[in-house]
Design a protein around this motif. Sequence first.
Motif, PDB file in Angstrom:
ATOM      1  N   PRO A   1      -3.883 -16.628 -13.084  1.00 22.89           N
ATOM      2  CA  PRO A   1      -4.272 -16.342 -14.472  1.00 22.89           C
ATOM      3  C   PRO A   1      -4.888 -14.946 -14.581  1.00 22.89           C
ATOM      4  CG  PRO A   1      -5.072 -18.498 -13.789  1.00 22.89           C
ATOM      5  CD  PRO A   1      -4.552 -17.815 -12.555  1.00 22.89           C
ATOM      6  N   GLY A   2      -4.424 -14.164 -15.546  1.00 25.51           N
ATOM      7  CA  GLY A   2      -4.966 -12.823 -15.774  1.00 25.51           C
ATOM      8  C   GLY A   2      -4.359 -11.739 -14.906  1.00 25.51           C
ATOM      9  N   PHE A   3      -3.315 -12.086 -14.129  1.00 24.18           N
ATOM     10  CA  PHE A   3      -2.646 -11.083 -13.280  1.00 24.18           C
ATOM     11  C   PHE A   3      -1.141 -11.293 -13.370  1.00 24.18           C
ATOM     12  CE2 PHE A   3      -0.743  -9.428  -9.436  1.00 24.18           C
ATOM     13  CZ  PHE A   3      -1.390  -8.213  -9.261  1.00 24.18           C
ATOM     14  N   ARG A   4      -0.416 -10.201 -13.659  1.00 22.39           N
ATOM     15  CA  ARG A   4       1.039 -10.309 -13.793  1.00 22.39           C
ATOM     16  C   ARG A   4       1.699  -9.005 -13.330  1.00 22.39           C
ATOM     17  NH1 ARG A   4       1.219 -11.341 -19.097  1.00 22.39           N
ATOM     18  NH2 ARG A   4       0.983  -9.133 -19.528  1.00 22.39           N
ATOM     19  N   VAL A   5       2.766  -9.111 -12.563  1.00 22.76           N
ATOM     20  CA  VAL A   5       3.548  -7.937 -12.158  1.00 22.76           C
ATOM     21  C   VAL A   5       4.670  -7.740 -13.168  1.00 22.76           C
ATOM     22  CG1 VAL A   5       5.075  -6.979 -10.388  1.00 22.76           C
ATOM     23  CG2 VAL A   5       2.990  -8.182  -9.708  1.00 22.76           C
ATOM     24  N   ASN A   6       4.802  -6.504 -13.671  1.00 22.84           N
ATOM     25  CA  ASN A   6       5.824  -6.185 -14.672  1.00 22.84           C
ATOM     26  C   ASN A   6       7.058  -5.551 -14.069  1.00 22.84           C
ATOM     27  OD1 ASN A   6       4.043  -6.925 -16.816  1.00 22.84           O
ATOM     28  ND2 ASN A   6       2.989  -4.985 -16.470  1.00 22.84           N
ATOM     29  N   LYS A   7       6.834  -4.737 -13.024  1.00 21.04           N
ATOM     30  CA  LYS A   7       7.944  -3.960 -12.472  1.00 21.04           C
ATOM     31  C   LYS A   7       7.627  -3.590 -11.035  1.00 21.04           C
ATOM     32  CE  LYS A   7       8.521   0.369 -13.911  1.00 21.04           C
ATOM     33  NZ  LYS A   7       8.860   1.582 -14.678  1.00 21.04           N
ATOM     34  N   VAL A   8       8.673  -3.464 -10.213  1.00 20.42           N
ATOM     35  CA  VAL A   8       8.527  -3.012  -8.824  1.00 20.42           C
ATOM     36  C   VAL A   8       9.570  -1.929  -8.586  1.00 20.42           C
ATOM     37  CG1 VAL A   8       8.621  -3.671  -6.387  1.00 20.42           C
ATOM     38  CG2 VAL A   8       7.707  -5.292  -8.062  1.00 20.42           C
ATOM     39  N   GLU A   9       9.143  -0.830  -7.956  1.00 15.95           N
ATOM     40  CA  GLU A   9      10.060   0.265  -7.618  1.00 15.95           C
ATOM     41  C   GLU A   9       9.954   0.565  -6.128  1.00 15.95           C
ATOM     42  OE1 GLU A   9       9.689   2.882 -11.760  1.00 15.95           O
ATOM     43  OE2 GLU A   9       8.740   3.611  -9.928  1.00 15.95           O
ATOM     44  N   THR A  10      11.067   1.015  -5.552  1.00  9.47           N
ATOM     45  CA  THR A  10      11.043   1.506  -4.176  1.00  9.47           C
ATOM     46  C   THR A  10      10.650   2.977  -4.222  1.00  9.47           C
ATOM     47  OG1 THR A  10      12.783  -0.045  -3.580  1.00  9.47           O
ATOM     48  CG2 THR A  10      12.413   1.801  -2.072  1.00  9.47           C
ATOM     49  N   VAL A  11       9.714   3.377  -3.355  1.00  6.65           N
ATOM     50  CA  VAL A  11       9.212   4.762  -3.348  1.00  6.65           C
ATOM     51  C   VAL A  11       9.553   5.403  -2.012  1.00  6.65           C
ATOM     52  CG1 VAL A  11       7.151   6.197  -3.580  1.00  6.65           C
ATOM     53  CG2 VAL A  11       7.320   4.073  -4.865  1.00  6.65           C
ATOM     54  N   GLU A  12      10.161   6.584  -2.071  1.00  4.87           N
ATOM     55  CA  GLU A  12      10.564   7.285  -0.843  1.00  4.87           C
ATOM     56  C   GLU A  12       9.524   8.311  -0.393  1.00  4.87           C
ATOM     57  OE1 GLU A  12      13.107   6.218   0.739  1.00  4.87           O
ATOM     58  OE2 GLU A  12      14.023   5.007  -0.844  1.00  4.87           O
TER      59      GLU A  12
END
Length: 195
Positions: A88-99
Amino acid sequence: MKKRIFFDKYEEMRFISHLDMLRFVDRLLKKAHIPMKYTQGFHPRPRISLGNPISLGTEAFNELMDIELLEPMTNEEVLEKINSAAVPGFRVNKVETVEDKISIADIYTNALFQIEGSKEDIDILENLFNQNEIIERKEKKGKMSERNLGERVKDFSRFQNTINLELVNTSPNSFLILAGVDIKNVHIIKKGYKI
C-alpha cells in the motif's frame, strides 16, 4: 544489468525516511524474487541507488531508483514482480534498462513540486518567491554562512491556494522555514522531474 525504476510513494509511505526507504526496497526486492547484485566486503549490500532524499511527509510521484541485477530480466518482468508484492502506498510505473554509469542525481536535478495550503500561508510563500533574492543564513560551528536560494527556483506559479515550483537540487522545506510557514500546515507533493 542496470534498471531504472520510476515509482510513486504516497499515502502512509510518505512517512518513510530516506534510509528506511533503502531498507524497504531491499526487503521488497527480496520478496519479489529479483536477483540482485551485491557490493563486496564484510557487509554486502544490494546495489540500489535512490535519487535525492525526499522530505518526510512528502508524497512523491515518478521518483527514481537504480538497481543492478545479477541475471537478465525484461523491464516488464521487473515491473510485474515488484508490483505483485502489492505494498500500500508504493507502485512502480515504469522500468527502463540503463547502459550508462551516470547517477540519477546528476541527470535529474530539476524537481517539480506542488504546495497546497491555506490562503494565508500560500500568500506568504508567494511573496517570498516574488523576491529577487531569497537569502538563507545558517550558523555552523560559530560561523555564519549564507546562500541565495532564489537561484534554485527555476519556475513558480500560483493557482488559487496551490503553488507549483521547479527547484534545482533543493527541498521546498527550506523555503517554508524561511517564510515561517509550518510544514505541518501544508501538503507537499513531488510530481517528478523536468529534464
